[in-house]
Scaffold this active site. Structure first.
Site, PDB file in Angstrom:
ATOM      1  N   ALA A   1     -29.504 -24.471  25.871  1.00  0.00           N
ATOM      2  CA  ALA A   1     -28.677 -23.272  25.824  1.00  0.00           C
ATOM      3  C   ALA A   1     -29.228 -22.266  24.829  1.00  0.00           C
ATOM      4  CB  ALA A   1     -27.240 -23.635  25.455  1.00  0.00           C
ATOM      5  N   CYS A   2     -29.257 -20.985  25.215  1.00  0.00           N
ATOM      6  CA  CYS A   2     -29.852 -19.943  24.398  1.00  0.00           C
ATOM      7  C   CYS A   2     -29.153 -19.786  23.052  1.00  0.00           C
ATOM      8  CB  CYS A   2     -29.805 -18.609  25.156  1.00  0.00           C
ATOM      9  SG  CYS A   2     -30.301 -17.173  24.183  1.00  0.00           S
ATOM     10  N   PHE A   3     -27.825 -19.828  23.019  1.00  0.00           N
ATOM     11  CA  PHE A   3     -27.095 -19.533  21.792  1.00  0.00           C
ATOM     12  C   PHE A   3     -27.093 -20.711  20.817  1.00  0.00           C
ATOM     13  CE2 PHE A   3     -25.864 -16.040  24.347  1.00  0.00           C
ATOM     14  CZ  PHE A   3     -25.495 -15.029  23.480  1.00  0.00           C
TER      15      PHE A   3
END
Length: 275
Positions: free
Chosen positions: A142-144
């Protein structure tokens, strides 16, 4: 320098990613000026980073059950669930580009518009600074899950996820301004060879990511977000790049190319499952 501002409203993930590419190609050809675009997503869409391995990181059955689209971006990084957010893209030709050659430095300049938007909203958000481990990946797809240099953070937690790419003789930086964040929904779309590792990543996710709702106790009206970040980008890019904005829609040529790219590329398994 003449710039264009356009809000293309709410569209599918394939259409939104196709529009960014169509604008890039038209900017590179000198047919349209540098462009700031705002947009939203329907249905909710999981975008994959350009180099991300789809079958390793994404639970496609879970996405189908929940009506979540999946599309691959032109930019790198990891998966982003686009749902309760305002998304921006900044696109310009590489020829006579007023930005530094350094991706990090150009990222810093363009991200000032985000910082101005949060200042207008009176939200305590700051840009992160480079550090020896600034670009280190987090523990999930996941990017965040991790902060990078010059991203926007509140209390040390990422609130905007952005990525930049230089392709087709053009530059694009796009990103998600999180009005809300649903960790359960995001991680329901992810998978990992080690289920325990994914569970641990989910448990710690909200220690690394936040949203406007988490800051204020409630999300803001989309019209208020658009107004603040439009003003913020106009101020910052006008100051730093001498940008003079004019609001105008996508051209017929851009719209035609967007529809074609959405159907032939961004909806295809050949593109979305390439890795």
């Amino acid at each position: 320098m003449k710039w264009r501002y356009v809000d293309t409203g709410t569209s599918t993930g394939a259409w939104n990613m196709a529009a960014d590419e169509a604008i890039m190609r038209h900017c590179a050809a000198g047919l349209v000026p540098p462009t700031l675009r705002f947009y939203r997503w329907s249905p909710a869409t999981l975008t994959l980073g350009y180099f991300q391995r789809a079958e390793r990181d994404v639970d496609f059955d879970a996405c189908r059950r929940q009506g979540i689209d999946v599309v691959r971006r032109l930019t790198g990084g990891r998966a982003v669930l686009h749902d309760h957010e305002l998304t921006y893209s900044i696109i310009m030709a590489k020829a006579n580009c007023p930005l530094p050659e350094s991706v990090t430095e150009s990222y810093r300049i363009l991200s000032r518009g985000l910082a101005e938007g949060f200042r207008i909203l009176n939200l305590p958000v700051a840009m992160t600074r480079p550090a020896p481990r600034a670009g280190k990946l987090g523990s999930s797809g996941a990017c965040f899950d991790a902060l990078s240099a010059w991203e926007l953070a509140a209390d040390g937690k990422k609130i905007v996820g952005s990525a930049q790419a230089r392709r087709y003789d053009a530059l694009v930086q796009h990103g998600s301004i999180l009005n809300d964040l649903e960790a359960d929904k995001l991680f329901s779309t992810m998978k990992d060879a080690d289920p325990l590792r994914l569970a641990r990543a989910k448990e710690t996710f909200l220690d690394k990511a936040t949203s406007i709702r988490h800051l204020l106790g409630h999300p803001l009206e989309m019209a208020d977000l658009i107004s603040a970040f439009k003003e913020g980008f106009f101020l910052a890019l006008g100051r730093d790049l001498n940008a003079e904005f004019e609001e105008s829609p996508l051209t017929p040529g851009e719209l035609e190319m967007t529809e074609r790219l959405a159907a032939e590329k961004y909806q295809s398994d050949e593109w979305n499952m390439i890795r």
